[in-house]
Design a protein around this motif. Structure first.
Motif, PDB file in Angstrom:
ATOM      1  N   SER A 154      -1.821   5.255 -13.041  1.00  0.00           N
ATOM      2  CA  SER A 154      -3.110   4.673 -12.691  1.00  0.00           C
ATOM      3  C   SER A 154      -3.236   4.496 -11.182  1.00  0.00           C
ATOM      4  O   SER A 154      -2.296   4.042 -10.525  1.00  0.00           O
ATOM      5  N   GLY A 155      -4.411   4.836 -10.678  1.00  0.00           N
ATOM      6  CA  GLY A 155      -4.636   4.821  -9.249  1.00  0.00           C
ATOM      7  C   GLY A 155      -5.341   3.566  -8.776  1.00  0.00           C
ATOM      8  O   GLY A 155      -6.233   3.040  -9.448  1.00  0.00           O
ATOM      9  N   MET A 156      -4.948   3.096  -7.594  1.00  0.00           N
ATOM     10  CA  MET A 156      -5.579   1.956  -6.936  1.00  0.00           C
ATOM     11  C   MET A 156      -6.157   2.445  -5.617  1.00  0.00           C
ATOM     12  O   MET A 156      -5.457   3.028  -4.797  1.00  0.00           O
ATOM     13  N   ILE A 157      -7.458   2.217  -5.429  1.00  0.00           N
ATOM     14  CA  ILE A 157      -8.167   2.665  -4.229  1.00  0.00           C
ATOM     15  C   ILE A 157      -8.428   1.448  -3.348  1.00  0.00           C
ATOM     16  O   ILE A 157      -8.962   0.434  -3.814  1.00  0.00           O
ATOM     17  N   LEU A 158      -8.053   1.556  -2.072  1.00  0.00           N
ATOM     18  CA  LEU A 158      -8.185   0.449  -1.120  1.00  0.00           C
ATOM     19  C   LEU A 158      -9.005   0.917   0.076  1.00  0.00           C
ATOM     20  O   LEU A 158      -8.460   1.297   1.109  1.00  0.00           O
ATOM     21  N   PRO A 159     -10.341   0.911  -0.025  1.00  0.00           N
ATOM     22  CA  PRO A 159     -11.158   1.378   1.094  1.00  0.00           C
ATOM     23  C   PRO A 159     -11.277   0.293   2.174  1.00  0.00           C
ATOM     24  O   PRO A 159     -11.162  -0.901   1.894  1.00  0.00           O
ATOM     25  N   GLY A 160     -11.542   0.730   3.391  1.00  0.00           N
ATOM     26  CA  GLY A 160     -11.753  -0.264   4.438  1.00  0.00           C
ATOM     27  C   GLY A 160     -11.810   0.349   5.812  1.00  0.00           C
ATOM     28  O   GLY A 160     -11.321   1.454   6.052  1.00  0.00           O
ATOM     29  N   HIS A 161     -12.391  -0.385   6.721  1.00  0.00           N
ATOM     30  CA  HIS A 161     -12.467   0.017   8.117  1.00  0.00           C
ATOM     31  C   HIS A 161     -11.197  -0.392   8.845  1.00  0.00           C
ATOM     32  O   HIS A 161     -10.409  -1.205   8.338  1.00  0.00           O
ATOM     33  N   PRO A 162     -10.971   0.129  10.067  1.00  0.00           N
ATOM     34  CA  PRO A 162      -9.826  -0.331  10.859  1.00  0.00           C
ATOM     35  C   PRO A 162      -9.831  -1.850  11.003  1.00  0.00           C
ATOM     36  O   PRO A 162     -10.867  -2.459  11.259  1.00  0.00           O
ATOM     37  N   GLY A 163      -8.664  -2.453  10.785  1.00  0.00           N
ATOM     38  CA  GLY A 163      -8.556  -3.892  10.866  1.00  0.00           C
ATOM     39  C   GLY A 163      -8.664  -4.601   9.538  1.00  0.00           C
ATOM     40  O   GLY A 163      -8.401  -5.808   9.437  1.00  0.00           O
ATOM     41  N   SER A 164      -9.036  -3.861   8.480  1.00  0.00           N
ATOM     42  CA  SER A 164      -9.171  -4.486   7.151  1.00  0.00           C
ATOM     43  C   SER A 164      -7.820  -4.746   6.504  1.00  0.00           C
ATOM     44  O   SER A 164      -7.722  -5.542   5.564  1.00  0.00           O
ATOM     45  N   GLY A 165      -6.774  -4.063   6.969  1.00  0.00           N
ATOM     46  CA  GLY A 165      -5.452  -4.228   6.390  1.00  0.00           C
ATOM     47  C   GLY A 165      -5.112  -3.212   5.317  1.00  0.00           C
ATOM     48  O   GLY A 165      -4.068  -3.311   4.680  1.00  0.00           O
ATOM     49  N   LYS A 166      -5.957  -2.189   5.119  1.00  0.00           N
ATOM     50  CA  LYS A 166      -5.720  -1.239   4.031  1.00  0.00           C
ATOM     51  C   LYS A 166      -4.425  -0.454   4.210  1.00  0.00           C
ATOM     52  O   LYS A 166      -3.689  -0.240   3.238  1.00  0.00           O
ATOM     53  N   SER A 167      -4.127  -0.009   5.436  1.00  0.00           N
ATOM     54  CA  SER A 167      -2.893   0.752   5.656  1.00  0.00           C
ATOM     55  C   SER A 167      -1.666  -0.129   5.481  1.00  0.00           C
ATOM     56  O   SER A 167      -0.672   0.280   4.869  1.00  0.00           O
ATOM     57  N   THR A 168      -1.722  -1.342   6.016  1.00  0.00           N
ATOM     58  CA  THR A 168      -0.597  -2.268   5.884  1.00  0.00           C
ATOM     59  C   THR A 168      -0.358  -2.613   4.422  1.00  0.00           C
ATOM     60  O   THR A 168       0.777  -2.646   3.945  1.00  0.00           O
ATOM     61  N   LEU A 169      -1.428  -2.846   3.689  1.00  0.00           N
ATOM     62  CA  LEU A 169      -1.319  -3.185   2.268  1.00  0.00           C
ATOM     63  C   LEU A 169      -0.808  -1.992   1.467  1.00  0.00           C
ATOM     64  O   LEU A 169       0.053  -2.138   0.589  1.00  0.00           O
ATOM     65  N   SER A 170      -1.306  -0.794   1.768  1.00  0.00           N
ATOM     66  CA  SER A 170      -0.813   0.410   1.087  1.00  0.00           C
ATOM     67  C   SER A 170       0.678   0.595   1.333  1.00  0.00           C
ATOM     68  O   SER A 170       1.448   0.902   0.418  1.00  0.00           O
ATOM     69  N   ALA A 171       1.095   0.405   2.587  1.00  0.00           N
ATOM     70  CA  ALA A 171       2.507   0.560   2.936  1.00  0.00           C
ATOM     71  C   ALA A 171       3.369  -0.447   2.184  1.00  0.00           C
ATOM     72  O   ALA A 171       4.424  -0.102   1.630  1.00  0.00           O
ATOM     73  N   ALA A 172       2.927  -1.698   2.136  1.00  0.00           N
ATOM     74  CA  ALA A 172       3.698  -2.734   1.453  1.00  0.00           C
ATOM     75  C   ALA A 172       3.793  -2.459  -0.044  1.00  0.00           C
ATOM     76  O   ALA A 172       4.855  -2.659  -0.658  1.00  0.00           O
ATOM     77  N   LEU A 173       2.713  -1.995  -0.662  1.00  0.00           N
ATOM     78  CA  LEU A 173       2.751  -1.654  -2.086  1.00  0.00           C
ATOM     79  C   LEU A 173       3.761  -0.535  -2.352  1.00  0.00           C
ATOM     80  O   LEU A 173       4.503  -0.569  -3.340  1.00  0.00           O
TER      81      LEU A 173
END
Length: 306
Positions: free
Chosen positions: A123-142
């Motif tokens: 199952s896929g989780m999509i985390l959209p967002g602009h720079p500064g939203s934390g999407k890359s950091t959150l993706s990395a931590a997951l």
């Protein structure tokens, strides 16, 4: 210094890199750049094989005395030079951002989301967002807690099936996000630090071996979560109605206007088949715990890491 004292450039090397649905040829005489590519992509790097290519990229050192005084690297695609030269030590981020540009300007058979995407089980989780939203950091931590990396900058959606296609590449952590990930996981496999890029200080998280091995295995979208990092805020995961989710996701599509009706139908189908949330967070450990708990509630997400 006369021209005869300038050392000759090293011989150019060539490799083929499979990255999700794309096959990329990479050419360069920069041995350090190739070492970094090998560190990040390991078994995806080949020196021969089928010659059909999506992109033919060259990272070239600027010629002349510039090779010795503040040397620069130049990104080329099919002989074109779309960007200004960058400091030679930034060859790897220049390649990564240049490949993003190649995909964004040509791969319109896919709907392209400005989002991190991970898979928990199938199952896929999509985390959209602009720079500064934390999407890359959150993706990395997951991913550091066992999720499979699908993509960071690009969430690739196949319109006819609405599957999420993997394109696992290094996750570029910027500025304070670098320390946030190091605090979250002291053993996180990070590449070199690039202190002076056009996006500030950057360091990439290496994709794990599982994500690279399964880069041809799509995921079925299950959750659509719009993250927003806010210092000091308590973690808050709130359901989002379909109309708001549609509007926000369409806004975070690179090629929504270009694809027109196809994009409209694909985004509509996506928001109807997933659970939609807004997510405010400040502490990375608590944020990951909450999203992992959400995924564990879904019986269809077999294989969710515990």
């Amino acid at each position: 210094m006369d021209a005869t004292s300038v050392p000759a450039p090293l011989a150019e090397q060539y490799l083929i890199l499979d990255t999700g649905p794309f096959r990329v040829a990479v050419r360069s005489s920069d041995a350090a750049f190739f070492d970094t590519l090998s560190y990040f992509y390991r078994d995806c790097v080949r020196h021969d094989g089928p010659h059909f290519l999506d992109f033919d990229i060259r990272i070239r050192r600027v010629a002349g005395l510039r090779r010795l005084v503040r040397p620069q690297a130049l990104f080329e695609i099919d002989g074109l030079r779309p960007f200004e030269p960058q400091p030679a030590e930034n060859a790897f981020p220049s390649y990564e951002w240049g490949l993003n540009w190649c995909i964004a300007t040509s791969a319109h058979r896919y709907l392209m989301l400005h989002a991190g995407t991970v898979a928990l089980g199938g199952s896929g989780m999509i985390l959209p967002g602009h720079p500064g939203s934390g999407k890359s950091t959150l993706s990395a931590a997951l991913c550091l807690r066992g999720a499979r990396l699908l993509s960071d900058e690009f969430g690739l959606v196949r319109p006819e099936s609405v599957d999420l296609l993997p394109m696992p590449r290094g996750i570029p952590l910027k500025n304070a996000s670098i320390e946030a990930i190091q605090e979250f996981d002291g053993a996180a496999p990070l590449g070199p630090t690039y202190p002076k890029t056009r996006k500030g200080r950057v360091r990439h998280l290496r994709p794990d071996a599982q994500s690279l091995r399964q880069q041809q295995v799509p995921a079925v979208p299950r959750w659509l979560i719009f993250p927003k990092y806010r210092a000091g805020a308590a973690e808050s995961l709130r359901p989002l109605d379909e109309s708001d989710a549609f509007r926000q996701l369409a806004y975070n599509c690179f090629n929504y206007k270009l694809l027109g009706e196809t994009a409209f139908r694909t985004v509509g189908q996506l928001v109807r088949q997933v659970d939609c949330y807004s997510f405010t967070f400040s502490r990375l450990d608590r944020a990951v715990e909450q999203l992992m708990a959400l995924a564990a509630e879904n019986p269809a997400a077999a294989g969710v890491p515990q």
